[in-house]
Design a protein around this motif. Sequence first.
Motif, PDB file in Angstrom:
ATOM      1  N   GLY A 345      -3.214  32.815 -31.764  1.00 43.97           N
ATOM      2  CA  GLY A 345      -3.519  33.533 -32.986  1.00 43.97           C
ATOM      3  C   GLY A 345      -4.207  34.865 -32.726  1.00 43.97           C
ATOM      4  N   ASN A 346      -3.836  35.844 -33.498  1.00 43.06           N
ATOM      5  CA  ASN A 346      -4.453  37.166 -33.392  1.00 43.06           C
ATOM      6  C   ASN A 346      -5.699  37.189 -34.287  1.00 43.06           C
ATOM      7  OD1 ASN A 346      -5.148  39.854 -33.346  1.00 43.06           O
ATOM      8  ND2 ASN A 346      -3.100  40.615 -33.843  1.00 43.06           N
ATOM      9  N   PRO A 347      -6.875  37.315 -33.703  1.00 39.07           N
ATOM     10  CA  PRO A 347      -8.097  37.262 -34.532  1.00 39.07           C
ATOM     11  C   PRO A 347      -8.199  38.425 -35.511  1.00 39.07           C
ATOM     12  CG  PRO A 347      -8.608  37.946 -32.275  1.00 39.07           C
ATOM     13  CD  PRO A 347      -7.173  37.513 -32.286  1.00 39.07           C
ATOM     14  N   LEU A 356       3.802  37.665 -33.490  1.00 35.33           N
ATOM     15  CA  LEU A 356       4.260  38.026 -34.826  1.00 35.33           C
ATOM     16  C   LEU A 356       3.629  39.334 -35.305  1.00 35.33           C
ATOM     17  CD1 LEU A 356       5.949  37.276 -37.265  1.00 35.33           C
ATOM     18  CD2 LEU A 356       4.037  35.889 -38.095  1.00 35.33           C
ATOM     19  N   SER A 357       2.347  39.513 -35.037  1.00 28.84           N
ATOM     20  CA  SER A 357       1.697  40.740 -35.501  1.00 28.84           C
ATOM     21  C   SER A 357       2.243  41.958 -34.775  1.00 28.84           C
ATOM     22  CB  SER A 357       0.178  40.642 -35.319  1.00 28.84           C
ATOM     23  OG  SER A 357      -0.154  40.496 -33.948  1.00 28.84           O
ATOM     24  N   TRP A 358       2.589  41.808 -33.492  1.00 30.61           N
ATOM     25  CA  TRP A 358       3.179  42.929 -32.767  1.00 30.61           C
ATOM     26  C   TRP A 358       4.540  43.288 -33.351  1.00 30.61           C
ATOM     27  CZ3 TRP A 358       2.341  42.860 -26.763  1.00 30.61           C
ATOM     28  CH2 TRP A 358       0.970  42.971 -26.501  1.00 30.61           C
ATOM     29  N   VAL A 359       5.347  42.283 -33.643  1.00 27.98           N
ATOM     30  CA  VAL A 359       6.691  42.553 -34.161  1.00 27.98           C
ATOM     31  C   VAL A 359       6.618  43.173 -35.551  1.00 27.98           C
ATOM     32  CG1 VAL A 359       8.813  41.450 -34.966  1.00 27.98           C
ATOM     33  CG2 VAL A 359       7.836  40.818 -32.762  1.00 27.98           C
ATOM     34  N   LEU A 360       5.683  42.703 -36.375  1.00 29.31           N
ATOM     35  CA  LEU A 360       5.591  43.205 -37.746  1.00 29.31           C
ATOM     36  C   LEU A 360       4.958  44.589 -37.833  1.00 29.31           C
ATOM     37  CD1 LEU A 360       4.505  39.982 -39.692  1.00 29.31           C
ATOM     38  CD2 LEU A 360       6.782  40.980 -39.525  1.00 29.31           C
ATOM     39  N   ASN A 361       4.071  44.891 -36.900  1.00 23.52           N
ATOM     40  CA  ASN A 361       3.286  46.117 -37.025  1.00 23.52           C
ATOM     41  C   ASN A 361       3.639  47.206 -36.019  1.00 23.52           C
ATOM     42  OD1 ASN A 361       1.653  44.969 -39.129  1.00 23.52           O
ATOM     43  ND2 ASN A 361       0.583  43.793 -37.559  1.00 23.52           N
ATOM     44  N   ALA A 535      -4.859  18.396 -26.752  1.00 21.51           N
ATOM     45  CA  ALA A 535      -5.124  19.257 -25.596  1.00 21.51           C
ATOM     46  C   ALA A 535      -5.424  20.689 -26.012  1.00 21.51           C
ATOM     47  CB  ALA A 535      -3.923  19.227 -24.650  1.00 21.51           C
ATOM     48  N   THR A 536      -4.627  21.233 -26.911  1.00 15.55           N
ATOM     49  CA  THR A 536      -4.827  22.631 -27.292  1.00 15.55           C
ATOM     50  C   THR A 536      -6.120  22.827 -28.081  1.00 15.55           C
ATOM     51  OG1 THR A 536      -3.401  22.268 -29.228  1.00 15.55           O
ATOM     52  CG2 THR A 536      -2.381  23.214 -27.276  1.00 15.55           C
ATOM     53  N   THR A 537      -6.505  21.813 -28.857  1.00 18.26           N
ATOM     54  CA  THR A 537      -7.782  21.900 -29.575  1.00 18.26           C
ATOM     55  C   THR A 537      -8.939  21.983 -28.589  1.00 18.26           C
ATOM     56  OG1 THR A 537      -6.871  20.642 -31.431  1.00 18.26           O
ATOM     57  CG2 THR A 537      -9.275  20.775 -31.257  1.00 18.26           C
ATOM     58  N   GLY A 538      -8.855  21.141 -27.570  1.00 13.98           N
ATOM     59  CA  GLY A 538      -9.893  21.195 -26.537  1.00 13.98           C
ATOM     60  C   GLY A 538      -9.872  22.500 -25.775  1.00 13.98           C
ATOM     61  N   LEU A 539      -8.680  23.026 -25.505  1.00 14.04           N
ATOM     62  CA  LEU A 539      -8.569  24.301 -24.794  1.00 14.04           C
ATOM     63  C   LEU A 539      -9.206  25.423 -25.602  1.00 14.04           C
ATOM     64  CD1 LEU A 539      -7.397  26.039 -22.480  1.00 14.04           C
ATOM     65  CD2 LEU A 539      -5.306  26.232 -23.835  1.00 14.04           C
ATOM     66  N   THR A 540      -8.953  25.421 -26.912  1.00 10.54           N
ATOM     67  CA  THR A 540      -9.543  26.452 -27.765  1.00 10.54           C
ATOM     68  C   THR A 540     -11.064  26.400 -27.711  1.00 10.54           C
ATOM     69  OG1 THR A 540      -7.636  26.338 -29.259  1.00 10.54           O
ATOM     70  CG2 THR A 540      -9.655  27.320 -30.125  1.00 10.54           C
ATOM     71  N   ALA A 541     -11.589  25.174 -27.736  1.00  6.81           N
ATOM     72  CA  ALA A 541     -13.045  25.020 -27.662  1.00  6.81           C
ATOM     73  C   ALA A 541     -13.581  25.488 -26.313  1.00  6.81           C
ATOM     74  CB  ALA A 541     -13.418  23.555 -27.903  1.00  6.81           C
ATOM     75  N   PRO A 639      -1.894  27.496 -23.165  1.00 10.30           N
ATOM     76  CA  PRO A 639      -1.421  26.360 -23.958  1.00 10.30           C
ATOM     77  C   PRO A 639       0.047  26.033 -23.749  1.00 10.30           C
ATOM     78  CG  PRO A 639      -1.473  28.312 -25.326  1.00 10.30           C
ATOM     79  CD  PRO A 639      -2.013  28.723 -23.993  1.00 10.30           C
ATOM     80  N   HIS A 640       0.781  26.890 -23.072  1.00 10.07           N
ATOM     81  CA  HIS A 640       2.221  26.691 -22.943  1.00 10.07           C
ATOM     82  C   HIS A 640       2.725  27.552 -21.797  1.00 10.07           C
ATOM     83  CE1 HIS A 640       6.216  25.547 -24.230  1.00 10.07           C
ATOM     84  NE2 HIS A 640       5.747  24.971 -25.340  1.00 10.07           N
ATOM     85  N   GLY A 641       4.006  27.360 -21.444  1.00  5.12           N
ATOM     86  CA  GLY A 641       4.630  28.274 -20.494  1.00  5.12           C
ATOM     87  C   GLY A 641       5.162  27.658 -19.231  1.00  5.12           C
ATOM     88  N   GLY A 642       4.708  26.460 -18.835  1.00  5.00           N
ATOM     89  CA  GLY A 642       5.244  25.833 -17.630  1.00  5.00           C
ATOM     90  C   GLY A 642       4.981  26.666 -16.396  1.00  5.00           C
ATOM     91  N   VAL A 643       5.996  26.838 -15.554  1.00  5.10           N
ATOM     92  CA  VAL A 643       5.826  27.559 -14.295  1.00  5.10           C
ATOM     93  C   VAL A 643       5.575  29.041 -14.514  1.00  5.10           C
ATOM     94  CG1 VAL A 643       7.257  25.918 -13.021  1.00  5.10           C
ATOM     95  CG2 VAL A 643       8.319  27.920 -14.065  1.00  5.10           C
ATOM     96  N   PHE A 644       5.790  29.524 -15.736  1.00  5.62           N
ATOM     97  CA  PHE A 644       5.561  30.940 -16.007  1.00  5.62           C
ATOM     98  C   PHE A 644       4.076  31.266 -16.165  1.00  5.62           C
ATOM     99  CE2 PHE A 644       9.872  30.068 -17.541  1.00  5.62           C
ATOM    100  CZ  PHE A 644      10.576  30.991 -16.784  1.00  5.62           C
ATOM    101  N   VAL A 645       3.220  30.243 -16.198  1.00  5.06           N
ATOM    102  CA  VAL A 645       1.777  30.493 -16.329  1.00  5.06           C
ATOM    103  C   VAL A 645       1.012  29.873 -15.160  1.00  5.06           C
ATOM    104  CG1 VAL A 645       1.824  30.732 -18.838  1.00  5.06           C
ATOM    105  CG2 VAL A 645       1.532  28.465 -17.850  1.00  5.06           C
ATOM    106  N   LEU A 646       1.653  29.814 -14.006  1.00  8.51           N
ATOM    107  CA  LEU A 646       0.960  29.283 -12.825  1.00  8.51           C
ATOM    108  C   LEU A 646      -0.285  30.101 -12.513  1.00  8.51           C
ATOM    109  CD1 LEU A 646       3.911  28.394 -10.401  1.00  8.51           C
ATOM    110  CD2 LEU A 646       2.573  26.849 -11.846  1.00  8.51           C
TER     111      LEU A 646
END
Length: 708
Positions: A345-347, A356-361, A535-541, A639-646
């Motif tokens: 999310g974009n704060p 989404l904000s980059w594409v829209l703006n 998992a993602t909730t914990g990651l955000t925290a 939070p995502h990405g597999g091998v693309f976020v090693l």
Amino acid sequence: MPALITTDLVALDADLGADKGAVVRRLAELVARAGRATDADALHADVLAREAQAATGLPGGIAIPHCRSAAVTEASLAFARLRPKVDFGAPDGPADLAFLIAAPAHGDADHLTLLTALARALVRPEFVASLRSASSAEEIVRLVEEVVAPEPAAATAGATAAQATAPAGTASGAPAARKSIVVVSACPTGIAHTYMAADKLVAAGKAAGVDVHVETQGSSGATPLDPAVIRAADAAIFAVDVGVRDQGRFAGKPLVQSGTKRAINEPDAMIREALAAADDPNARRVSGAASAEAPAASGGGGARTGSEIRRWLLTGVSYMIPFVAAGGLLIALGFLFGGYQIVNGNPDVEGQSYALSWVLNNSFFDLPSASGIEGLNDGFLGYLGAVCTVLGQAAFGFLVPALAGYIAFAIADRPGIVPGFVVGAVSVTVGAGFIGGLIGGIIAGFAALWISRWKLPAGVRGLQPVVIIPLLATLISSGLMVVVLGRPLAAALEGLGNWLNGLTGSAAILLGIILGLMMCFDLGGPVNKAAYVFATTGLTAAIAGDGGQQELVIMATVMAAGMVPPLAMALSTAIRPRLYTPAERDNGKAAWLLGASFISEGAIPFAAADPLRVIPSMMLGGATTGAIAAASGVELRAPHGGVFVLFAINGVLMFLVAIIAGMIVGALAVTVAKSIGRSDAEEAPEDAVDLEHAHTPASAVPARAASA
């Protein structure tokens, strides 16, 4: 155009082995030695995969083993006159004449037309007799070339079987006293059985003094029957192994339905049954929707029900997979180009992700400036990543609606599409996910089928398909999803989350096993999503400074386990390809990248087709990965990405070790499970939808089994 058969592809009075597997292997070797196939073993496996679905032996001592195969480079016919005879499963005994019909996976229409011309010739006794009496390979080649000559083939390619073979006066000038029957014949590949069933029924109708008009929905296309012919018909015969396209044209006609094999073996009986149905006011009739009865007429009621349920599920999965492939790969590219923060999310813009904000703006000519945010790329690559992510997320939004919509379509034909799509979207809204889509699609399909059978007054009947069915079936199915299924599922998911929160700390390994099992249980469904949200909730925290290292370990465990199912299925299709259809093997190749990208949905086609073997095996592999990742303390900050976020992983080596271990365990488990009690020619599931005519790339969808 190269000849379909040459003397190099003919074996006369040959002992090619004691069983059909040996005969097929020798014929496949002939094709490969002639330079028409790249791999005899692959062609042999594809033919046997087709053979496992239904025997290709025909009455009269004939066998036509056949398939589409990626190993075939040129459409080919290999012929053997067998001494001794070999059993290919025909009802009257073994065969002494065997034609291997080898078609490329994406054969051109001209070659497919010639192959079907041969199949049609095999129902003519005089042609079969000439094959038995031929004295040389050259004579066999000449006989075959005569029946597949381009001019006759082209003349009949677009015509119905009735138009090509029915006696004079049976098309437009038939005497009023003669009965008329319309026939639709179709098989998964549409090379052989489609046309042989059609010609057998036409011949039986001619002998019975009945006008038979056939629409062959085959690989070389279909010429729909004239609506006037359909209206004038006394009854309909569906000799099909797949769904009938545009079945509503035949609504109200007395119906006899079977698989193509019965039409080939018992055409006289089917004609008699159709004539009896025409005179029976209580006979089964074609509804405006798809039949709920299995295509095959043989077997017990339980087998028919199981086959039909599988057909519904596979139809939904078949149409859903292009969304999985397109969406998953686009999201993976989004991570690659835009960085692992791209979906967060974009704060600065409430309710929008960075992508989404980059594409829209912004636009290509007004790229965002450097933000200085770790894990977020800027400039052209960042913008490209944002575009790919938005497109991929949009495609992913259709996964469950498409699954539910086309399950309902398989049950109720076109009236089921709208309520199916809506209940799929509702299942996502209420958190029911993949499982909700399966259940909701079935509910929507049966609701639409039931309403389509209502006998409404003539004044409102025209509103039934466009207003009444969509409205009421949507209310029923989506209402049940919201009122009955939504709350219990939400409560169950909340309970799961609370339970998982209590398994941290010293129970980290047990937590890893549980998370691994959950990630592989329903492949993107509510249980999978519960683990992922946990998992993602914990990651955000943790990123915000409100959590500890344990949350990062949980995120790594969940991602690693979620990568296992597609990778394990890809490995299984590679180490034991004969367990899978050619289309499933193609799907396995795509699953390598989907798994590497953390797209668990890449294993859905395999799970939907064979859930009792696939899902427990994937859970075993996921539990292995989860235990290793949790025990090793691997940490992940994406939070995502597999091998693309090693680059965002602390402990990359153990992360990869955990994934490889789970992949191997899962692949071995599913391979063993699929091998138990089965021969080399595995009974791979038969796709229920004609994907060639859905205009979907074979690489992106589980195209139907190599069969006809």
